[in-house]
Every structure is written in structure tokens, then in C-alpha cells.
Design a protein around this motif. Sequence first.
Motif, PDB file in Angstrom:
ATOM      1  N   GLU A 202      49.244  42.770  48.577  1.00 36.04           N
ATOM      2  CA  GLU A 202      47.751  43.212  47.693  1.00 36.04           C
ATOM      3  C   GLU A 202      47.947  44.491  46.888  1.00 36.04           C
ATOM      4  OE1 GLU A 202      46.212  46.346  51.070  1.00 36.04           O
ATOM      5  OE2 GLU A 202      45.944  44.932  52.129  1.00 36.04           O
ATOM      6  N   MET A 203      48.840  44.849  46.302  1.00 36.18           N
ATOM      7  CA  MET A 203      49.729  45.375  45.175  1.00 36.18           C
ATOM      8  C   MET A 203      49.933  44.287  43.665  1.00 36.18           C
ATOM      9  SD  MET A 203      52.452  47.705  43.480  1.00 36.18           S
ATOM     10  CE  MET A 203      53.455  46.233  43.926  1.00 36.18           C
ATOM     11  N   GLN A 204      50.600  42.851  44.749  1.00 34.08           N
ATOM     12  CA  GLN A 204      50.774  41.918  43.104  1.00 34.08           C
ATOM     13  C   GLN A 204      49.533  41.091  43.215  1.00 34.08           C
ATOM     14  OE1 GLN A 204      55.469  40.756  45.126  1.00 34.08           O
ATOM     15  NE2 GLN A 204      53.711  39.128  45.140  1.00 34.08           N
ATOM     16  N   VAL A 205      48.333  40.899  43.954  1.00 30.83           N
ATOM     17  CA  VAL A 205      47.307  40.123  43.556  1.00 30.83           C
ATOM     18  C   VAL A 205      46.322  41.642  43.113  1.00 30.83           C
ATOM     19  CG1 VAL A 205      45.191  39.143  45.027  1.00 30.83           C
ATOM     20  CG2 VAL A 205      47.063  39.608  45.743  1.00 30.83           C
ATOM     21  N   SER A 206      46.054  42.404  43.166  1.00 32.67           N
ATOM     22  CA  SER A 206      45.323  43.664  42.110  1.00 32.67           C
ATOM     23  C   SER A 206      46.061  43.828  40.977  1.00 32.67           C
ATOM     24  CB  SER A 206      45.256  45.076  43.536  1.00 32.67           C
ATOM     25  OG  SER A 206      47.029  45.631  42.933  1.00 32.67           O
ATOM     26  N   GLN A 207      47.259  43.578  40.809  1.00 35.02           N
ATOM     27  CA  GLN A 207      48.271  44.111  39.624  1.00 35.02           C
ATOM     28  C   GLN A 207      47.537  42.119  38.243  1.00 35.02           C
ATOM     29  OE1 GLN A 207      51.727  44.537  40.321  1.00 35.02           O
ATOM     30  NE2 GLN A 207      51.051  46.890  39.955  1.00 35.02           N
ATOM     31  N   ALA A 208      47.576  40.905  39.398  1.00 29.96           N
ATOM     32  CA  ALA A 208      47.421  39.936  38.894  1.00 29.96           C
ATOM     33  C   ALA A 208      45.916  39.480  38.536  1.00 29.96           C
ATOM     34  CB  ALA A 208      47.978  38.676  38.922  1.00 29.96           C
ATOM     35  N   MET A 209      44.799  39.783  38.870  1.00 28.82           N
ATOM     36  CA  MET A 209      43.472  39.720  38.923  1.00 28.82           C
ATOM     37  C   MET A 209      42.967  38.928  37.994  1.00 28.82           C
ATOM     38  SD  MET A 209      41.233  39.357  41.153  1.00 28.82           S
ATOM     39  CE  MET A 209      41.432  41.034  41.891  1.00 28.82           C
ATOM     40  N   ASN A 210      42.889  38.032  37.660  1.00 27.44           N
ATOM     41  CA  ASN A 210      43.019  36.687  37.308  1.00 27.44           C
ATOM     42  C   ASN A 210      41.493  35.979  36.997  1.00 27.44           C
ATOM     43  OD1 ASN A 210      43.560  34.816  39.031  1.00 27.44           O
ATOM     44  ND2 ASN A 210      45.994  34.693  38.122  1.00 27.44           N
ATOM     45  N   GLY A 211      41.897  34.522  36.791  1.00 28.09           N
ATOM     46  CA  GLY A 211      40.251  33.454  37.103  1.00 28.09           C
ATOM     47  C   GLY A 211      40.370  33.240  38.846  1.00 28.09           C
ATOM     48  N   PRO A 212      41.695  32.744  38.710  1.00 30.48           N
ATOM     49  CA  PRO A 212      41.431  31.927  39.767  1.00 30.48           C
ATOM     50  C   PRO A 212      40.975  32.816  40.882  1.00 30.48           C
ATOM     51  CG  PRO A 212      42.851  30.840  38.413  1.00 30.48           C
ATOM     52  CD  PRO A 212      42.705  31.581  37.960  1.00 30.48           C
ATOM     53  N   VAL A 213      41.484  33.727  41.461  1.00 25.13           N
ATOM     54  CA  VAL A 213      41.738  34.944  41.528  1.00 25.13           C
ATOM     55  C   VAL A 213      40.403  35.641  42.169  1.00 25.13           C
ATOM     56  CG1 VAL A 213      42.274  37.411  43.097  1.00 25.13           C
ATOM     57  CG2 VAL A 213      43.842  35.624  42.811  1.00 25.13           C
ATOM     58  N   MET A 214      39.220  35.793  41.493  1.00 23.62           N
ATOM     59  CA  MET A 214      38.030  35.812  41.438  1.00 23.62           C
ATOM     60  C   MET A 214      37.121  35.275  40.914  1.00 23.62           C
ATOM     61  SD  MET A 214      36.282  37.928  40.466  1.00 23.62           S
ATOM     62  CE  MET A 214      36.988  39.868  39.667  1.00 23.62           C
ATOM     63  N   LYS A 215      37.288  34.133  41.235  1.00 21.75           N
ATOM     64  CA  LYS A 215      36.696  32.727  41.867  1.00 21.75           C
ATOM     65  C   LYS A 215      36.945  32.268  43.113  1.00 21.75           C
ATOM     66  CE  LYS A 215      36.495  27.499  41.337  1.00 21.75           C
ATOM     67  NZ  LYS A 215      37.611  26.461  40.988  1.00 21.75           N
ATOM     68  N   GLU A 216      37.871  32.415  43.706  1.00 18.76           N
ATOM     69  CA  GLU A 216      38.163  33.017  45.541  1.00 18.76           C
ATOM     70  C   GLU A 216      37.501  33.924  46.187  1.00 18.76           C
ATOM     71  OE1 GLU A 216      42.235  32.683  47.032  1.00 18.76           O
ATOM     72  OE2 GLU A 216      42.023  30.728  47.003  1.00 18.76           O
ATOM     73  N   ALA A 217      37.772  34.753  45.443  1.00 19.60           N
ATOM     74  CA  ALA A 217      36.667  36.037  45.592  1.00 19.60           C
ATOM     75  C   ALA A 217      35.298  35.593  45.852  1.00 19.60           C
ATOM     76  CB  ALA A 217      37.175  37.132  45.284  1.00 19.60           C
ATOM     77  N   ILE A 218      35.214  35.219  44.839  1.00 15.95           N
ATOM     78  CA  ILE A 218      33.183  35.205  44.534  1.00 15.95           C
ATOM     79  C   ILE A 218      33.057  33.553  45.730  1.00 15.95           C
ATOM     80  CG2 ILE A 218      31.811  33.925  43.559  1.00 15.95           C
ATOM     81  CD1 ILE A 218      32.995  35.054  41.062  1.00 15.95           C
TER      82      ILE A 218
END
Length: 685
Positions: free
Chosen positions: A471-487
Amino acid sequence: MNMNPLSISSVKVASADSQPLTLREGQMIHGKVQQLFPGQMAQVQVGNQQLYAKLEVPMQAGDTYYFKVNGTEPEIQLQVIAGPMRGSEGLTGQLAQLTESLNLPKTAEMKELLAAVIKQKFPMTKENLLDAANLLKNVPDGMKEQALATLGKMANMRLPFTPAVFQSLMQAQTGTITQSLTSLQSALQTEQNLAPAIREQILNALQALANPASQSVGKELLGQTITQLLNPQTSKGDRFAALQLLKTAGILPAQTSLANLPQAVAQLMTQSSDAKAPAPQQPQIATNQAAGSLVASGKVNGSVRVQVDGTAPSTSSSAATQTDQRVNMDSQAATLKAVQALLSKLSQTPAAEQQTAKTIIQNLAQQINTNPILPESAKVALQTVINQISQQPVMNDSVKAAFIEQFSQTFLQQVSGLSSVNSVAPRDVQQALMALVSIPPDQADETLRMLIQNAERSGNTQLKQLVQTAEMQVSQAMNGPVMKEAIQSVLSTLGFNYEALLNGKEPNLANLANTLKPQLLTLLQDPSLSPPLREAAETMVLRMNGTIIQTAETSVQQQLIMQVPLELFGKKIDATLQWNGRMKENGQIDPAFARILFYLELEALSTTLVDMHVQNKVVNLTIFNEQESLRTTGLTFQTMLKDGLEQVGYKLSGVSFKPFTETPQSVKKPVGSLYTDEGGVDYRI
């Protein structure tokens, strides 16, 4: 009242917009006589377009009229129903003219409606006016302004004036989607007449909405868990806990133990490619271009199918040399799958085919050495395993089996360990890892969710620590692909496009049934529901329908509106996105031109509106927010934004920051006032 017709025998449209003016028979439109010409010709402006019409009644330049469309074929026929209307007459006089000429009822609702029509000039027929007035009757006084704006949107979008459409659009503009979800969850938890299984199923969907980045976290956790399992330096207890976690999530077979782990990993690494291996005596020779097409067409939900082209195993040395040399390498993740495909083919090669086996091992070494993903340390570890078997004089079945087990375990360990301590593993590595352990794309969400849940419930402190680290690594590396995947995760869980998917080819009914919308539709069939839960469920369904209704498409323009609730690591975001763009001649979206609005409700920044113009792939951003410090903070990210846009073929023109209070009118939420026939965006600030 002069009711003589205005004949338009020849129509020419003068407008910056190339779309022709669309009129419907019976429609009431507002027009202004701009200029008179000899021969009883006049220039009449309707909206932002201009008609050149032949007059059959005397008119004066500068006067405005209301016309009724009596016909559109073979020529447009307009009839004057009210006018000329001049500013000196005032609103009361104009209302009286329209009411009398159209023989409308003189009710309070009709008066409010006609006043809105005169002010906003949206197109209506007499039937529309009557239906709209009936819809206004049941609207509370405090929501009349919002209801009138909704009716105007329905007129502009040419939607039917039915209660279902009206209520859906009203709900889409009321409060936020997060508030609707919170009300639904509260009503579910206090409902007495609901079966526990149904309650749990809907609450699970709501829980998935509350963790939209869970797939990214799950992918990180998967890599870390496999690394812990395969690391010989890890304690036996922690390795056993990792093994049990992978088994309960369905990633490893139930009969797997630490003792037979090498055999289980070898089977896992070869089984997914076995099904895709070409049948014997059916050579698949292809050109490089065709091979590339196979990879491109094999991308489904982020996974990549890799096909190894070649002839079936043969005693011929030349045939063996061709075996497995044609490996698709169109992406970095594909090269990892290519290694798996070669390993699978080696497991199928008979012991008598010594030359074929040696060729496959040589190709394995080449794939490892040229792999752009694997670090040098991983290549050395894998090459060491390859060197050991290369020194064997005879490669019998037992030697080959031992090599496959050792190589499989080392390869999987190296790929899973590509996530460093301080950053998230590359997206293509994560996708390749999931493919390597045979997680089907359509089961990925459920598998990763179960992996996280079981780790959190585990009594093993090391597994819980792995979840926190992921969770910490994903939150610190929040980027376009992660946001796209979340949406994408939120939209999928909500089931916004449930009906479209249900009507598609071979829909996955099990996955669709787990989304929120069909569950609520089923729930509403229960006559024993309490009024609070029924109202909360209906509100949520209407809100989702309202968002879909506002998506519009014409031959050259397209509008897309989405409302997305995002909760990322304790931060809540209510996002409304409106995208307006145009279509190319081949029917595809033109990525070079678009207008995008992001209306955001943020915990730290409060209301924020991002207005994004894309013109010939040149991007200009205007950000509206009341906090003056945002300008200083935002500009520090401008270089990063510029570089990111350039990487995908766009150029940043500029970024400007403005307060909402810069002009006297208040900001309007995009879903309430942004639709225009011309495909532009008409918002007020």
C-alpha cells in the motif's frame, strides 16, 4: 397576432460550425432578424447559426421572433408564433404572447417554464412544454431552478420528457455520488428485511469501491509474496505462510507443499502455454509483420498472448534449428512470456530430440541475455542454471525435468523480485507475473482482492507487513497507470455500462452480476424493502442512469460524462469528468482535438475545476481554485506534466490558475450545464 408563414425556399447556413442546423417538425425556435436584403431576403440567426431566408411577411432588422417548424421537406417552413419581441415589452409581455399563440394553460409551472425558455432559448415543441410543466408539478420549490436547467438539457439533447429521464438527470446533479453511496451503505446496514447473503454481496461491492487501487496493491503483494515464498533466506514459517496465502487465493494448487514446491512451480510455469502451443504437423510460419499483428491482437485487459511459431519437433537438424526462433517481442512483458513458452516447449520435447532440446535452451539463453526487463544479477542467476545443463553430455528426461524445475523457480523468483523497496514494479512486469502464474484477466480482480483480504486476516505478522508495504509503495508511486486502473475498477464495480455489456457478445454473466447496478435492480424488485433502503437504491440507480443519458454522440461530435467516487489511501475525491471531442471520417475518436473538464471535490483543495483544451495535440490547462498557494505548488509540477505529455505525442502550451471569483457568475457543475449541439463546452464561471 400575425400567424402568416415565413417560407424559407433556399437555406444557406453561415456558421463557424460545419454541422447543419437540425430542425424537427413542431419545434419552437427563437430567431433574430440580423439583416434585410433586396428581394425579400433576410439573414435570420438561430442559436449560433444563420439562415438566409425568403420572407413572406414584413419584418424589421433587429427584431426577435418565436417560430414553429411546420415542415422540413422539401424545404424548411417556419411559422411566426410570437413576435416581434423587443426589450421594451419585458418578460411579462413575451410570456403573454407565447401563452396565447400556443394556447397553453396559464399555470404557475407553465409560466416558470416559458420564462426559462425565453431566457435560455432552448428548443421546445408544444407537446414538450405540456409534458415539462407536468414534470415541474412534483418538484419542491427549493429545486425549481435545478429542475428547469434539467428540462433545458433534455430539450437540447432531444431526450423524451418522461419521468424516468427527468428523475435520472436530476439525481445526477444532486449532491455527490459519494453521498449517494454513503446513504445506500447506511440503509443496507440498518435494513431488517434483507437476506444476509444479499446484504453481504452489495456491501462487498461497496467495499471494492472504497478500495479502487486494490488491484495495484494486489499486484505488488503478489510479487512480494512469491518472493518471500521462493527466498531460501526466509524462515520456514514465513515461507509456509506465503504458501498458504497463495493457495487460499487459488494461485497455487491446493496440494502444493514446501516439499513439492519446485514441481508445482514448474507445472505452473508450463501449463498456461501448453494450451496455446501449435498442434503437431501444423507448421505456423509467419512474417515479422504478421507475428507483430498476433501480439497486438492478443492484448486483452493488459495481458499479452505470445505465440511461438515454428515447425513441430522433427529429427531433421534444419527443422530443429527453426524451432522456437520466431518469438514475438513487441513488448517487454511479451519477452517474459516468450521465456515461458520456450520452457513449455522444452517440457514437451521427447528425450530422443537432443538437438531440438539444445536449440530451445540456446534460445532461452538468448531471450534472457537480451531481455530489457531483467537486471544483470537476474540474468547471471538464470545463465548459471542454463550453464549447468549445457555441460550435461546427455539430456535425458530426469535431467531435463530437474532443469525445468530449477529454471522455473529461479525465473519466477527473479521476476517477482523486480519490485524494489522504494518503488512499484513496472506495469508490464506486473502483468507478465500474473500471466506467468496463470491468473486469467477476467479473474484478476477477484483473485487479487482475495489475496489482500486473506493476508490482512492472517495471523502471520510478516504477511500483514507485506500488505502495508504494498500500500505504501503504490501510494508513493501514484501515477497515470495506477489512477487509470483505479478509475476503471470503480466504473466496472459500479456497473455503469451493465446494459451495454449484457447486450454484447458472450457477456460474462457471473462478473456482471457482481457489479452494483444489477444488484440494486434486483433489490428493487423486493416488495418488502423499507422506504429508506428503497429510496437509497433508487437514487443510486437513477444517478448512474443520468450519467449515461448525458453521453451523446453525433456523426462528428461525441460527449462523454462520468461521475467517479475515488477513495485512495484515506483521501476522498468526487470527480466529474466531461469529455467533448470529434470523430474522424473512419468513425474513430480524433485524439488531436478535445475539450475536457474535470470537476473535483477534494478534501485538501476543496472545489477544483480543471479546463483542458486539446487543439492539434497542443494542450492548454486552466485550473480554477480559491487557494492562492495552488499556483506556486502547481507550477512545480509543470515540467513533469510537459515531459509526460511529450512522451505520448502532445505539447504543453501553458498552465494558468484562476479563482472562481474572477467573474460574478458562480461555477456550474459540468453535468448540469455543459451540453451543446456544437460539441463545445458552455460552462459559467
